[in-house]
Design an enzyme around this catalytic site. Sequence first.
Site, PDB file in Angstrom:
ATOM      1  N   LYS A  66     -11.879  -1.916   6.862  1.00 24.85           N
ATOM      2  CA  LYS A  66     -11.253  -2.810   7.749  1.00 24.85           C
ATOM      3  C   LYS A  66     -11.723  -2.640   9.192  1.00 24.85           C
ATOM      4  O   LYS A  66     -11.864  -3.402   9.971  1.00 24.85           O
ATOM      5  CB  LYS A  66      -9.723  -2.237   7.755  1.00 24.85           C
ATOM      6  CG  LYS A  66      -9.048  -2.116   6.303  1.00 24.85           C
ATOM      7  CD  LYS A  66      -9.016  -3.599   5.705  1.00 24.85           C
ATOM      8  CE  LYS A  66      -8.558  -3.200   4.068  1.00 24.85           C
ATOM      9  NZ  LYS A  66      -7.575  -2.309   3.821  1.00 24.85           N
ATOM     10  N   TRP A 112       0.794  -1.227  -0.045  1.00 26.54           N
ATOM     11  CA  TRP A 112      -0.035   0.038   0.163  1.00 26.54           C
ATOM     12  C   TRP A 112       0.914   1.225  -0.003  1.00 26.54           C
ATOM     13  O   TRP A 112       0.551   2.054  -0.719  1.00 26.54           O
ATOM     14  CB  TRP A 112      -1.150   0.030   1.199  1.00 26.54           C
ATOM     15  CG  TRP A 112      -1.829  -1.333   1.166  1.00 26.54           C
ATOM     16  CD1 TRP A 112      -2.052  -2.070   2.072  1.00 26.54           C
ATOM     17  CD2 TRP A 112      -2.806  -1.442   0.090  1.00 26.54           C
ATOM     18  NE1 TRP A 112      -2.949  -3.030   1.535  1.00 26.54           N
ATOM     19  CE2 TRP A 112      -3.794  -2.657   0.375  1.00 26.54           C
ATOM     20  CE3 TRP A 112      -3.247  -0.814  -1.129  1.00 26.54           C
ATOM     21  CZ2 TRP A 112      -4.578  -3.191  -0.193  1.00 26.54           C
ATOM     22  CZ3 TRP A 112      -4.276  -1.365  -1.955  1.00 26.54           C
ATOM     23  CH2 TRP A 112      -5.007  -2.539  -1.489  1.00 26.54           C
ATOM     24  N   ASP A 120      -1.872   6.662   6.209  1.00 23.83           N
ATOM     25  CA  ASP A 120      -2.711   6.080   5.880  1.00 23.83           C
ATOM     26  C   ASP A 120      -3.024   5.073   7.261  1.00 23.83           C
ATOM     27  O   ASP A 120      -2.230   4.195   7.302  1.00 23.83           O
ATOM     28  CB  ASP A 120      -2.183   4.990   4.831  1.00 23.83           C
ATOM     29  CG  ASP A 120      -3.080   3.858   4.343  1.00 23.83           C
ATOM     30  OD1 ASP A 120      -4.430   3.745   4.952  1.00 23.83           O
ATOM     31  OD2 ASP A 120      -3.047   3.369   3.204  1.00 23.83           O
TER      32      ASP A 120
HETATM   33  C1  LIG Z   1      -7.056  -2.002   2.181  1.00 20.67           C
HETATM   34  C2  LIG Z   1      -5.847  -1.078   2.363  1.00 20.67           C
HETATM   35  C3  LIG Z   1      -5.736  -0.059   1.163  1.00 20.67           C
HETATM   36  C4  LIG Z   1      -6.671   0.007   0.188  1.00 20.67           C
HETATM   37  O1  LIG Z   1      -8.027   0.361   0.665  1.00 20.67           O
HETATM   38  P1  LIG Z   1      -9.157   0.628  -0.594  1.00 20.67           P
HETATM   39  O2  LIG Z   1     -10.208   1.511   0.337  1.00 20.67           O
HETATM   40  O3  LIG Z   1      -9.506  -0.447  -1.108  1.00 20.67           O
HETATM   41  O4  LIG Z   1      -8.625   1.643  -1.761  1.00 20.67           O
HETATM   42  C5  LIG Z   1      -4.926   1.118   1.727  1.00 20.67           C
HETATM   43  N1  LIG Z   1      -4.024   1.086   2.736  1.00 20.67           N
HETATM   44  C6  LIG Z   1      -4.123  -0.066   3.620  1.00 20.67           C
HETATM   45  C7  LIG Z   1      -3.194   0.094   4.762  1.00 20.67           C
HETATM   46  C8  LIG Z   1      -5.116  -0.855   3.461  1.00 20.67           C
HETATM   47  O5  LIG Z   1      -5.163  -1.820   4.483  1.00 20.67           O
END
Ligand SMILES: *Cc1c(COP(=O)(O)O)cnc(C)c1O
Length: 355
Positions: free
Chosen positions: A190, A99, A166
């Site tokens: 998540k 990511w 993030d």
């Molecule tokens: C799942 C995830 C993403 C991607 O998320 P989307 O909402 O599917 O774009 C980005 N960063 C992290 C740390 C993730 O776990």
Amino acid sequence: MKKYNFNPGPSILPKEVIEATAAACLDFQGSGLSLMETSHRAKNFQPVVDEAVALFKELLDIPEGYSVIFLGGGASLQFCMVPYNLLEKKAAYLNTGVWATKAEKEAKLFGEVVEVASSKDKNFTYVPRDFEIPVDADYLHVTTNNTIYGTELLQDVDSPIPVVADMSSDIFSRPLDVSKYGIIYGGAQKNLSMAGVTFVIIKEDLLGKVSRQIPTMLDYRTHVKKGSMFNTPPVVPIYCALENLRWIKRQGGVKAMEKLAIERAKIIYDEIDRNKLFVGTAEVDSRSRMNLTFVMAPEYQELQDEFLAFASEKGMVGVKGHRDVGGFRASCYNAMSIEGCQALAACMKEFEAKH
Ligand SMILES: *Cc1c(COP(=O)(O)O)cnc(C)c1O
């Protein structure tokens, strides 16, 4: 049989949250309409957004000067929105996994990117701690929890430049010092809600500083100014987030979430470390409390599929590891019970006894 949902995302939500969201989908607050057919501009929907924002601020102790907005496009759209809005010349990125690499790739479209450190040399099994932050960069981007590799940055970074984080997979799992961040963002699926909404916590005075033109929908100012109502926001996922935020508050807030996360992780890591069949993949001091990754010990490699089948028979869902790491991953988000972790540990123990 009782199922334990260890899926990495979309992932487990508290039963009460699912029930309340389902009830709202049948009849939203006695209005005779489903939440699904309710306008985002309806009188009874605005309080949902207002309360969700207020609970974000309360639970994370967000200081004055920050806005909370709900957007579409997932965390992945933030990979480009962040540099679009903040990168004038140069940005710094900490590379801790897939990511983070994707975020870095998008930033390169907008300016110079300095990778301050990377753990790619060891397949992202650790979070680099010693790195220099260039003071002339516009921001430092970090991924606080690396969902795929099972590593986590558990301390807020001290930085002379704004930190953009993030936090898709560890938001609301511990108290934060939000004042140390310029932007915190994540996909909701998540640890916050069902899929379909992205949260962004943003320090307002960082905006409006780049010289480029920004398309309206990609300009954070649009959404800050319109309170996430510039266009139609995803009403059901926002409502589900609200129910989950209320649930977190009822449990005692992020301090209580952290205590549970520590307890859950200990149960499973202790079993990984004790059990001769398994080894953890992340370095011990970088281990994530949210995504716990492990593989078969080298001499037991051939048992991998058998363990997956065994775990599945015992009601464990979603423990297969990501293809980049292999083996297993137990994702233990806020809604995962201690009992679920004990059940997984017991299942690992029972499998060991069979071999
Ligand atoms: C799942 C995830 C993403 C991607 O998320 P989307 O909402 O599917 O774009 C980005 N960063 C992290 C740390 C993730 O776990």
